[in-house]
Design an enzyme around this catalytic site. Structure first.
Site, PDB file in Angstrom:
ATOM      1  N   GLU A 285      52.529 -33.999 -46.134  1.00  0.00           N
ATOM      2  CA  GLU A 285      51.614 -34.799 -46.870  1.00  0.00           C
ATOM      3  C   GLU A 285      50.336 -33.763 -47.952  1.00  0.00           C
ATOM      4  O   GLU A 285      50.390 -34.332 -48.802  1.00  0.00           O
ATOM      5  CB  GLU A 285      50.371 -33.618 -45.669  1.00  0.00           C
ATOM      6  CG  GLU A 285      48.982 -34.706 -45.276  1.00  0.00           C
ATOM      7  CD  GLU A 285      48.158 -33.611 -44.355  1.00  0.00           C
ATOM      8  OE1 GLU A 285      47.711 -35.055 -43.745  1.00  0.00           O
ATOM      9  OE2 GLU A 285      48.333 -33.028 -43.789  1.00  0.00           O
ATOM     10  N   HIS A 306      74.382 -38.168 -31.507  1.00  0.00           N
ATOM     11  CA  HIS A 306      74.950 -39.499 -31.146  1.00  0.00           C
ATOM     12  C   HIS A 306      74.075 -40.116 -30.666  1.00  0.00           C
ATOM     13  O   HIS A 306      74.108 -41.326 -30.028  1.00  0.00           O
ATOM     14  CB  HIS A 306      74.927 -39.037 -29.100  1.00  0.00           C
ATOM     15  CG  HIS A 306      76.122 -38.137 -28.938  1.00  0.00           C
ATOM     16  ND1 HIS A 306      76.870 -38.681 -28.353  1.00  0.00           N
ATOM     17  CD2 HIS A 306      75.358 -36.604 -29.192  1.00  0.00           C
ATOM     18  CE1 HIS A 306      77.962 -37.136 -28.028  1.00  0.00           C
ATOM     19  NE2 HIS A 306      77.224 -36.221 -28.379  1.00  0.00           N
ATOM     20  N   LYS A 420      41.368 -44.437 -42.156  1.00  0.00           N
ATOM     21  CA  LYS A 420      40.415 -44.163 -41.822  1.00  0.00           C
ATOM     22  C   LYS A 420      39.020 -45.204 -41.923  1.00  0.00           C
ATOM     23  O   LYS A 420      38.231 -45.870 -40.741  1.00  0.00           O
ATOM     24  CB  LYS A 420      39.574 -43.296 -41.925  1.00  0.00           C
ATOM     25  CG  LYS A 420      40.522 -41.243 -41.543  1.00  0.00           C
ATOM     26  CD  LYS A 420      40.312 -40.141 -42.141  1.00  0.00           C
ATOM     27  CE  LYS A 420      40.942 -38.912 -41.343  1.00  0.00           C
ATOM     28  NZ  LYS A 420      40.339 -37.411 -41.979  1.00  0.00           N
TER      29      LYS A 420
END
Length: 443
Positions: A285, A306, A420
Protein backbone atom coordinates in the site's frame (compact mmCIF):
# COMPACT_ATOMS: atom_id res chain seq x y z
CA UNK A 1 21.11 -3.24 17.56
CA UNK A 2 20.79 -6.29 19.83
CA UNK A 3 17.29 -7.17 18.62
CA UNK A 4 18.09 -7.40 14.92
CA UNK A 5 21.00 -8.19 12.62
CA UNK A 6 20.80 -7.40 8.91
CA UNK A 7 22.93 -9.47 6.53
CA UNK A 8 23.04 -8.28 2.91
CA UNK A 9 26.23 -10.08 1.84
CA UNK A 10 24.31 -12.43 -0.44
CA UNK A 11 22.11 -9.73 -1.96
CA UNK A 12 24.78 -8.89 -4.52
CA UNK A 13 24.45 -5.14 -4.05
CA UNK A 14 27.43 -2.82 -3.90
CA UNK A 15 26.69 0.60 -2.49
CA UNK A 16 28.07 3.78 -3.98
CA UNK A 17 28.33 6.97 -1.92
CA UNK A 18 25.39 8.32 -3.95
CA UNK A 19 23.12 5.46 -2.87
CA UNK A 20 24.04 5.97 0.79
CA UNK A 21 23.37 9.70 0.43
CA UNK A 22 19.95 9.04 -1.12
CA UNK A 23 18.96 6.74 1.73
CA UNK A 24 20.17 9.18 4.36
CA UNK A 25 18.38 12.05 2.64
CA UNK A 26 15.15 10.03 2.57
CA UNK A 27 15.50 9.25 6.28
CA UNK A 28 16.18 12.90 7.06
CA UNK A 29 13.09 13.85 5.05
CA UNK A 30 10.97 11.50 7.18
CA UNK A 31 12.18 13.04 10.40
CA UNK A 32 12.03 16.63 9.24
CA UNK A 33 8.44 16.19 8.08
CA UNK A 34 9.11 18.03 4.84
CA UNK A 35 8.40 15.19 2.41
CA UNK A 36 5.26 13.98 0.63
CA UNK A 37 2.52 12.75 2.95
CA UNK A 38 4.00 14.64 5.88
CA UNK A 39 0.63 14.86 7.59
CA UNK A 40 0.89 11.10 8.25
CA UNK A 41 4.30 10.96 9.89
CA UNK A 42 3.13 10.57 13.48
CA UNK A 43 4.47 7.00 13.55
CA UNK A 44 8.10 8.12 13.08
CA UNK A 45 8.57 9.18 16.71
CA UNK A 46 5.58 7.28 18.05
CA UNK A 47 7.46 4.71 20.18
CA UNK A 48 9.40 7.34 22.12
CA UNK A 49 6.27 9.46 22.60
CA UNK A 50 4.17 6.74 24.24
CA UNK A 51 3.91 7.54 27.94
CA UNK A 52 3.55 5.18 30.86
CA UNK A 53 0.17 6.74 31.63
CA UNK A 54 -1.06 5.85 28.13
CA UNK A 55 0.10 2.26 28.53
CA UNK A 56 -1.48 2.12 32.00
CA UNK A 57 -4.81 3.35 30.59
CA UNK A 58 -4.73 0.65 27.92
CA UNK A 59 -3.84 -2.03 30.49
CA UNK A 60 -6.65 -0.87 32.79
CA UNK A 61 -9.25 -1.15 30.03
CA UNK A 62 -7.82 -4.49 28.94
CA UNK A 63 -8.14 -5.80 32.49
CA UNK A 64 -11.81 -4.79 32.59
CA UNK A 65 -12.51 -6.65 29.36
CA UNK A 66 -10.62 -9.71 30.61
CA UNK A 67 -12.74 -9.70 33.75
CA UNK A 68 -15.99 -9.62 31.76
CA UNK A 69 -15.35 -11.92 28.82
CA UNK A 70 -13.48 -15.05 27.81
CA UNK A 71 -13.92 -14.19 24.11
CA UNK A 72 -13.08 -10.72 22.83
CA UNK A 73 -13.96 -9.94 19.23
CA UNK A 74 -11.68 -7.36 17.62
CA UNK A 75 -13.41 -5.68 14.66
CA UNK A 76 -11.38 -3.93 11.98
CA UNK A 77 -9.82 -4.27 8.54
CA UNK A 78 -6.43 -3.56 6.98
CA UNK A 79 -4.14 -1.80 9.40
CA UNK A 80 -6.92 -1.86 11.98
CA UNK A 81 -6.43 -5.58 12.47
CA UNK A 82 -3.29 -6.88 10.71
CA UNK A 83 -0.80 -5.47 13.21
CA UNK A 84 -2.58 -6.90 16.24
CA UNK A 85 -3.13 -10.20 14.43
CA UNK A 86 0.55 -10.40 13.45
CA UNK A 87 1.87 -9.82 16.96
CA UNK A 88 -0.76 -12.05 18.53
CA UNK A 89 0.09 -14.95 16.22
CA UNK A 90 3.80 -14.49 16.89
CA UNK A 91 3.33 -14.43 20.65
CA UNK A 92 0.71 -17.18 20.99
CA UNK A 93 0.85 -20.91 21.48
CA UNK A 94 -0.93 -22.17 18.33
CA UNK A 95 -2.34 -25.08 20.32
CA UNK A 96 -3.64 -23.13 23.30
CA UNK A 97 -7.23 -24.11 22.50
CA UNK A 98 -6.27 -27.71 23.27
CA UNK A 99 -5.22 -26.78 26.78
CA UNK A 100 -7.75 -27.08 29.57
CA UNK A 101 -6.86 -23.83 31.30
CA UNK A 102 -6.45 -20.42 29.69
CA UNK A 103 -5.52 -17.41 31.76
CA UNK A 104 -6.46 -14.78 29.18
CA UNK A 105 -9.45 -14.35 26.87
CA UNK A 106 -9.29 -15.64 23.34
CA UNK A 107 -9.06 -12.72 20.92
CA UNK A 108 -10.59 -13.33 17.49
CA UNK A 109 -11.06 -11.01 14.55
CA UNK A 110 -14.07 -9.89 12.53
CA UNK A 111 -14.79 -7.19 9.97
CA UNK A 112 -11.77 -8.06 7.84
CA UNK A 113 -13.96 -9.78 5.23
CA UNK A 114 -17.59 -9.93 4.06
CA UNK A 115 -17.93 -13.71 4.20
CA UNK A 116 -21.38 -14.74 5.37
CA UNK A 117 -20.11 -18.12 6.51
CA UNK A 118 -17.29 -16.53 8.53
CA UNK A 119 -19.58 -14.22 10.48
CA UNK A 120 -22.23 -16.94 10.95
CA UNK A 121 -19.73 -19.43 12.32
CA UNK A 122 -18.23 -16.77 14.61
CA UNK A 123 -21.64 -15.84 15.99
CA UNK A 124 -22.53 -19.51 16.51
CA UNK A 125 -19.25 -20.28 18.27
CA UNK A 126 -19.59 -17.20 20.49
CA UNK A 127 -22.82 -18.58 22.00
CA UNK A 128 -20.71 -20.77 24.27
CA UNK A 129 -18.74 -17.82 25.59
CA UNK A 130 -19.01 -14.57 27.47
CA UNK A 131 -18.19 -11.94 24.87
CA UNK A 132 -16.93 -8.38 24.53
CA UNK A 133 -15.83 -6.35 21.51
CA UNK A 134 -13.18 -3.87 20.44
CA UNK A 135 -14.28 -1.96 17.34
CA UNK A 136 -11.63 -0.10 15.37
CA UNK A 137 -12.51 2.41 12.66
CA UNK A 138 -11.64 6.05 12.12
CA UNK A 139 -14.93 6.74 10.34
CA UNK A 140 -17.21 3.96 11.54
CA UNK A 141 -18.59 3.58 8.01
CA UNK A 142 -16.03 1.29 6.36
CA UNK A 143 -18.23 -1.45 4.95
CA UNK A 144 -16.61 -4.63 6.22
CA UNK A 145 -16.13 -3.70 9.90
CA UNK A 146 -19.38 -1.69 10.00
CA UNK A 147 -21.39 -4.76 8.98
CA UNK A 148 -19.63 -6.96 11.54
CA UNK A 149 -20.03 -4.39 14.32
CA UNK A 150 -23.73 -3.93 13.61
CA UNK A 151 -24.27 -7.68 14.11
CA UNK A 152 -21.95 -8.14 17.09
CA UNK A 153 -23.22 -5.02 18.86
CA UNK A 154 -26.80 -6.29 18.51
CA UNK A 155 -25.79 -9.69 19.93
CA UNK A 156 -24.06 -8.11 22.95
CA UNK A 157 -27.08 -5.88 23.62
CA UNK A 158 -29.49 -8.84 23.33
CA UNK A 159 -27.50 -10.81 25.87
CA UNK A 160 -26.57 -8.19 28.42
CA UNK A 161 -28.74 -5.14 27.80
CA UNK A 162 -27.63 -1.70 26.63
CA UNK A 163 -26.16 -0.60 29.94
CA UNK A 164 -23.94 -3.66 30.31
CA UNK A 165 -23.11 -3.57 26.61
CA UNK A 166 -21.50 -0.19 27.18
CA UNK A 167 -19.09 -1.94 29.57
CA UNK A 168 -18.29 -4.66 27.04
CA UNK A 169 -17.65 -2.55 23.91
CA UNK A 170 -14.59 -0.36 23.46
CA UNK A 171 -14.27 1.94 20.43
CA UNK A 172 -10.95 2.98 18.93
CA UNK A 173 -11.76 5.81 16.56
CA UNK A 174 -11.29 9.44 15.59
CA UNK A 175 -10.84 11.96 18.37
CA UNK A 176 -13.73 14.23 17.39
CA UNK A 177 -15.76 13.11 14.37
CA UNK A 178 -17.22 10.19 12.49
CA UNK A 179 -20.09 7.76 12.91
CA UNK A 180 -18.29 5.54 15.40
CA UNK A 181 -17.20 8.48 17.55
CA UNK A 182 -20.79 9.75 17.59
CA UNK A 183 -22.13 6.33 18.56
CA UNK A 184 -19.49 5.83 21.25
CA UNK A 185 -20.42 9.18 22.80
CA UNK A 186 -24.14 8.40 22.67
CA UNK A 187 -23.77 4.91 24.15
CA UNK A 188 -21.03 5.72 26.65
CA UNK A 189 -18.41 3.33 25.28
CA UNK A 190 -14.85 3.68 26.56
CA UNK A 191 -12.79 5.08 23.70
CA UNK A 192 -9.22 5.37 22.53
CA UNK A 193 -8.03 7.66 19.76
CA UNK A 194 -6.54 6.75 16.40
CA UNK A 195 -4.08 9.63 15.93
CA UNK A 196 -4.87 11.80 12.92
CA UNK A 197 -1.23 11.73 11.82
CA UNK A 198 -0.82 7.93 11.85
CA UNK A 199 -2.11 5.95 8.88
CA UNK A 200 -3.72 2.57 9.44
CA UNK A 201 -0.84 0.43 8.22
CA UNK A 202 1.52 2.22 10.63
CA UNK A 203 -0.87 2.05 13.61
CA UNK A 204 0.15 -1.17 15.38
CA UNK A 205 1.88 0.78 18.20
CA UNK A 206 -1.21 2.93 18.84
CA UNK A 207 -4.24 1.65 20.80
CA UNK A 208 -5.34 0.03 17.50
CA UNK A 209 -2.79 -2.70 18.13
CA UNK A 210 -1.93 -2.29 21.79
CA UNK A 211 -5.41 -2.75 23.30
CA UNK A 212 -6.26 -6.11 21.64
CA UNK A 213 -2.75 -7.33 22.45
CA UNK A 214 -3.03 -6.27 26.09
CA UNK A 215 -6.36 -8.09 26.34
CA UNK A 216 -4.66 -11.23 25.03
CA UNK A 217 -1.93 -10.94 27.65
CA UNK A 218 0.91 -9.66 25.46
CA UNK A 219 3.46 -7.51 27.30
CA UNK A 220 2.81 -4.24 25.47
CA UNK A 221 5.42 -2.37 27.51
CA UNK A 222 8.10 -4.73 26.20
CA UNK A 223 6.68 -4.39 22.67
CA UNK A 224 6.96 -0.62 22.86
CA UNK A 225 10.43 -0.82 24.44
CA UNK A 226 11.67 -2.85 21.48
CA UNK A 227 10.25 -0.29 19.06
CA UNK A 228 11.88 2.51 21.05
CA UNK A 229 15.27 0.83 20.73
CA UNK A 230 14.81 0.48 16.98
CA UNK A 231 13.66 4.09 16.69
CA UNK A 232 17.03 5.15 18.14
CA UNK A 233 18.96 2.65 15.99
CA UNK A 234 17.39 3.96 12.77
CA UNK A 235 17.42 7.68 13.54
CA UNK A 236 18.50 10.00 10.74
CA UNK A 237 21.62 10.87 12.72
CA UNK A 238 22.86 7.26 12.59
CA UNK A 239 25.48 6.64 9.90
CA UNK A 240 24.22 4.78 6.84
CA UNK A 241 26.44 1.73 7.32
CA UNK A 242 25.15 1.35 10.89
CA UNK A 243 21.46 1.97 10.12
CA UNK A 244 19.65 -1.30 9.29
CA UNK A 245 16.48 0.39 8.02
CA UNK A 246 18.39 2.64 5.62
CA UNK A 247 20.48 -0.28 4.36
CA UNK A 248 17.45 -2.52 3.80
CA UNK A 249 15.64 0.26 1.94
CA UNK A 250 18.65 0.95 -0.23
CA UNK A 251 19.20 -2.73 -1.08
CA UNK A 252 15.55 -3.13 -2.08
CA UNK A 253 15.69 -0.13 -4.38
CA UNK A 254 18.94 -1.21 -6.02
CA UNK A 255 17.56 -4.69 -6.67
CA UNK A 256 14.39 -3.11 -8.09
CA UNK A 257 16.44 -0.97 -10.46
CA UNK A 258 18.19 -4.16 -11.57
CA UNK A 259 14.92 -5.81 -12.59
CA UNK A 260 13.90 -7.55 -9.37
CA UNK A 261 10.21 -6.67 -9.19
CA UNK A 262 9.04 -9.14 -6.52
CA UNK A 263 10.20 -9.44 -2.92
CA UNK A 264 9.42 -12.67 -1.10
CA UNK A 265 9.42 -12.38 2.68
CA UNK A 266 9.88 -15.75 4.33
CA UNK A 267 10.57 -17.34 7.67
CA UNK A 268 11.22 -20.82 8.99
CA UNK A 269 8.98 -20.13 11.98
CA UNK A 270 5.23 -20.47 11.27
CA UNK A 271 4.46 -18.09 14.13
CA UNK A 272 5.72 -15.27 11.93
CA UNK A 273 3.27 -15.95 9.08
CA UNK A 274 1.08 -12.96 9.96
CA UNK A 275 4.10 -10.70 10.34
CA UNK A 276 4.44 -11.35 6.61
CA UNK A 277 0.77 -10.54 6.03
CA UNK A 278 1.18 -7.24 7.92
CA UNK A 279 4.37 -6.52 5.97
CA UNK A 280 2.60 -7.11 2.66
CA UNK A 281 0.04 -4.40 3.41
CA UNK A 282 2.71 -2.05 4.72
CA UNK A 283 4.87 -2.23 1.60
CA UNK A 284 2.20 -2.92 -1.01
CA UNK A 285 0.00 0.00 0.00
CA UNK A 286 2.95 2.33 0.55
CA UNK A 287 4.91 1.70 -2.65
CA UNK A 288 2.48 0.31 -5.21
CA UNK A 289 1.47 3.45 -7.07
CA UNK A 290 2.28 5.53 -10.16
CA UNK A 291 3.08 2.31 -12.01
CA UNK A 292 5.94 1.64 -9.60
CA UNK A 293 6.78 -0.59 -6.70
CA UNK A 294 8.11 -3.99 -5.69
CA UNK A 295 5.34 -6.58 -5.39
CA UNK A 296 5.39 -8.00 -1.83
CA UNK A 297 4.82 -11.76 -1.55
CA UNK A 298 5.46 -14.22 1.25
CA UNK A 299 6.20 -17.85 2.02
CA UNK A 300 6.31 -19.94 5.18
CA UNK A 301 9.20 -22.35 5.13
CA UNK A 302 9.98 -25.20 4.91
CA UNK A 303 6.32 -25.90 4.03
CA UNK A 304 6.30 -23.71 0.93
CA UNK A 305 9.49 -25.29 -0.40
CA UNK A 306 7.16 -28.13 -1.33
CA UNK A 307 4.86 -25.78 -3.26
CA UNK A 308 6.50 -22.48 -4.23
CA UNK A 309 10.07 -23.75 -3.98
CA UNK A 310 10.22 -24.83 -7.62
CA UNK A 311 9.25 -21.39 -8.89
CA UNK A 312 11.63 -19.60 -6.54
CA UNK A 313 14.47 -21.85 -7.66
CA UNK A 314 13.87 -21.86 -11.40
CA UNK A 315 11.04 -19.50 -12.36
CA UNK A 316 11.33 -16.06 -13.94
CA UNK A 317 14.29 -14.22 -12.42
CA UNK A 318 12.38 -11.15 -11.31
CA UNK A 319 12.41 -11.84 -7.58
CA UNK A 320 14.57 -11.55 -4.50
CA UNK A 321 14.15 -13.02 -1.06
CA UNK A 322 14.21 -11.62 2.47
CA UNK A 323 14.34 -14.17 5.27
CA UNK A 324 13.52 -13.49 8.91
CA UNK A 325 15.75 -15.92 10.80
CA UNK A 326 15.16 -16.72 14.48
CA UNK A 327 18.41 -17.54 16.29
CA UNK A 328 16.99 -19.34 19.33
CA UNK A 329 13.72 -21.24 19.77
CA UNK A 330 11.87 -20.97 23.06
CA UNK A 331 11.68 -24.73 23.55
CA UNK A 332 13.85 -27.81 23.07
CA UNK A 333 12.96 -31.00 21.19
CA UNK A 334 15.64 -33.63 20.45
CA UNK A 335 15.28 -36.25 17.71
CA UNK A 336 15.54 -39.76 19.13
CA UNK A 337 17.22 -42.79 17.57
CA UNK A 338 15.01 -45.57 16.22
CA UNK A 339 16.26 -49.16 16.17
CA UNK A 340 14.59 -50.06 12.87
CA UNK A 341 15.57 -46.77 11.19
CA UNK A 342 13.07 -47.39 8.40
CA UNK A 343 12.89 -43.65 7.69
CA UNK A 344 16.66 -43.42 7.46
CA UNK A 345 16.82 -40.55 9.94
CA UNK A 346 19.16 -42.00 12.56
CA UNK A 347 21.88 -39.70 11.27
CA UNK A 348 19.85 -36.94 12.95
CA UNK A 349 19.60 -38.72 16.31
CA UNK A 350 20.61 -36.46 19.18
CA UNK A 351 20.16 -33.28 17.17
CA UNK A 352 17.64 -30.60 18.09
CA UNK A 353 14.90 -29.89 15.55
CA UNK A 354 16.08 -26.27 15.47
CA UNK A 355 19.47 -27.44 14.19
CA UNK A 356 17.82 -29.30 11.31
CA UNK A 357 15.66 -26.22 10.61
CA UNK A 358 18.71 -23.98 10.54
CA UNK A 359 20.59 -26.24 8.14
CA UNK A 360 17.53 -26.27 5.90
CA UNK A 361 17.52 -22.47 5.99
CA UNK A 362 21.19 -22.17 5.09
CA UNK A 363 20.98 -24.85 2.42
CA UNK A 364 18.00 -23.18 0.79
CA UNK A 365 19.72 -19.80 0.90
CA UNK A 366 22.70 -21.15 -1.05
CA UNK A 367 20.47 -23.00 -3.53
CA UNK A 368 18.41 -19.88 -4.21
CA UNK A 369 21.49 -17.72 -4.64
CA UNK A 370 22.85 -20.28 -7.10
CA UNK A 371 19.48 -20.04 -8.86
CA UNK A 372 19.80 -16.27 -9.28
CA UNK A 373 17.71 -15.11 -6.30
CA UNK A 374 19.44 -12.36 -4.25
CA UNK A 375 19.04 -12.97 -0.53
CA UNK A 376 18.64 -10.59 2.42
CA UNK A 377 18.73 -12.08 5.91
CA UNK A 378 17.21 -10.47 8.99
CA UNK A 379 18.18 -12.32 12.15
CA UNK A 380 16.29 -11.80 15.40
CA UNK A 381 17.51 -13.45 18.62
CA UNK A 382 14.17 -14.97 19.62
CA UNK A 383 10.44 -14.41 19.33
CA UNK A 384 9.38 -12.22 22.24
CA UNK A 385 7.49 -8.96 22.64
CA UNK A 386 10.55 -6.70 22.70
CA UNK A 387 12.08 -8.29 19.61
CA UNK A 388 8.80 -8.18 17.68
CA UNK A 389 8.37 -4.50 18.59
CA UNK A 390 11.82 -3.79 17.18
CA UNK A 391 11.08 -5.78 14.02
CA UNK A 392 7.82 -3.91 13.39
CA UNK A 393 9.44 -0.50 13.70
CA UNK A 394 12.39 -1.61 11.56
CA UNK A 395 10.03 -2.50 8.72
CA UNK A 396 8.03 0.72 9.16
CA UNK A 397 11.10 2.96 9.07
CA UNK A 398 12.60 1.11 6.12
CA UNK A 399 9.27 1.40 4.28
CA UNK A 400 9.20 5.17 4.65
CA UNK A 401 12.80 5.49 3.48
CA UNK A 402 12.26 3.08 0.60
CA UNK A 403 9.14 4.89 -0.60
CA UNK A 404 10.89 8.23 -0.70
CA UNK A 405 13.85 6.66 -2.54
CA UNK A 406 11.39 5.22 -5.06
CA UNK A 407 9.90 8.67 -5.62
CA UNK A 408 6.36 8.03 -4.36
CA UNK A 409 4.28 9.26 -1.45
CA UNK A 410 4.42 6.24 0.89
CA UNK A 411 1.57 7.51 3.03
CA UNK A 412 -1.42 7.71 0.70
CA UNK A 413 -3.44 4.97 -1.00
CA UNK A 414 -5.54 6.52 -3.76
CA UNK A 415 -6.09 3.19 -5.51
CA UNK A 416 -7.92 1.71 -2.53
CA UNK A 417 -11.07 3.67 -3.30
CA UNK A 418 -11.64 2.27 -6.81
CA UNK A 419 -13.24 -0.99 -5.74
CA UNK A 420 -15.41 0.74 -3.15
CA UNK A 421 -17.06 2.98 -5.75
CA UNK A 422 -17.92 -0.03 -7.91
CA UNK A 423 -19.19 -2.04 -4.94
CA UNK A 424 -21.42 0.78 -3.70
CA UNK A 425 -22.82 1.27 -7.19
CA UNK A 426 -23.60 -2.43 -7.48
CA UNK A 427 -25.31 -2.38 -4.07
CA UNK A 428 -27.43 0.65 -5.06
CA UNK A 429 -26.10 2.86 -2.28
CA UNK A 430 -27.93 6.21 -2.19
CA UNK A 431 -26.01 8.79 -4.19
CA UNK A 432 -24.62 6.20 -6.59
CA UNK A 433 -27.64 5.97 -8.91
CA UNK A 434 -25.90 7.06 -12.12
CA UNK A 435 -22.82 5.02 -11.35
CA UNK A 436 -25.06 2.04 -10.69
CA UNK A 437 -26.66 2.26 -14.12
CA UNK A 438 -23.29 2.58 -15.80
CA UNK A 439 -21.58 -0.28 -14.03
CA UNK A 440 -24.53 -2.65 -14.39
CA UNK A 441 -24.50 -1.94 -18.12
CA UNK A 442 -20.85 -2.99 -18.20
CA UNK A 443 -21.67 -6.26 -16.48
Amino acid sequence: MKNLKLDIVKAGVIFTPEIAEQAQAANALLQSGEGAGNDFLGWVNLPSSISKSELDAIETTAAKLRAKADLVICIGIGGSYLGAKAVLEAMSDPFKLLRKEQTNPTVVFAGQNISEDYIYELMEASKEHSIAAIVISKSGTTTEPAIAFRLIKAEIERRYGKQEAAERIVAITDQARGALKTLATQEGYPTFVIPDNVGGRFSVLTPVGLLPLAVAGVDITALVNGAQQMEKATDATVAFDENPAAIYAAVRNELYKGGKKIEILGSYEPKLQYISEWWKQLYGESEGKQGKGIFPASVTLTADLHSMGQYIQEGERTLFETIISVASPANKVVIEADEANLDGLNFLAGKRISEVNRMAELGVQLAHIDGGVPNIRIEIPQIDAETIGALLYFFEKACGISGYMLGVNPFDQPGVEAYKKNMFALLDKPGYEEASKAIKARL
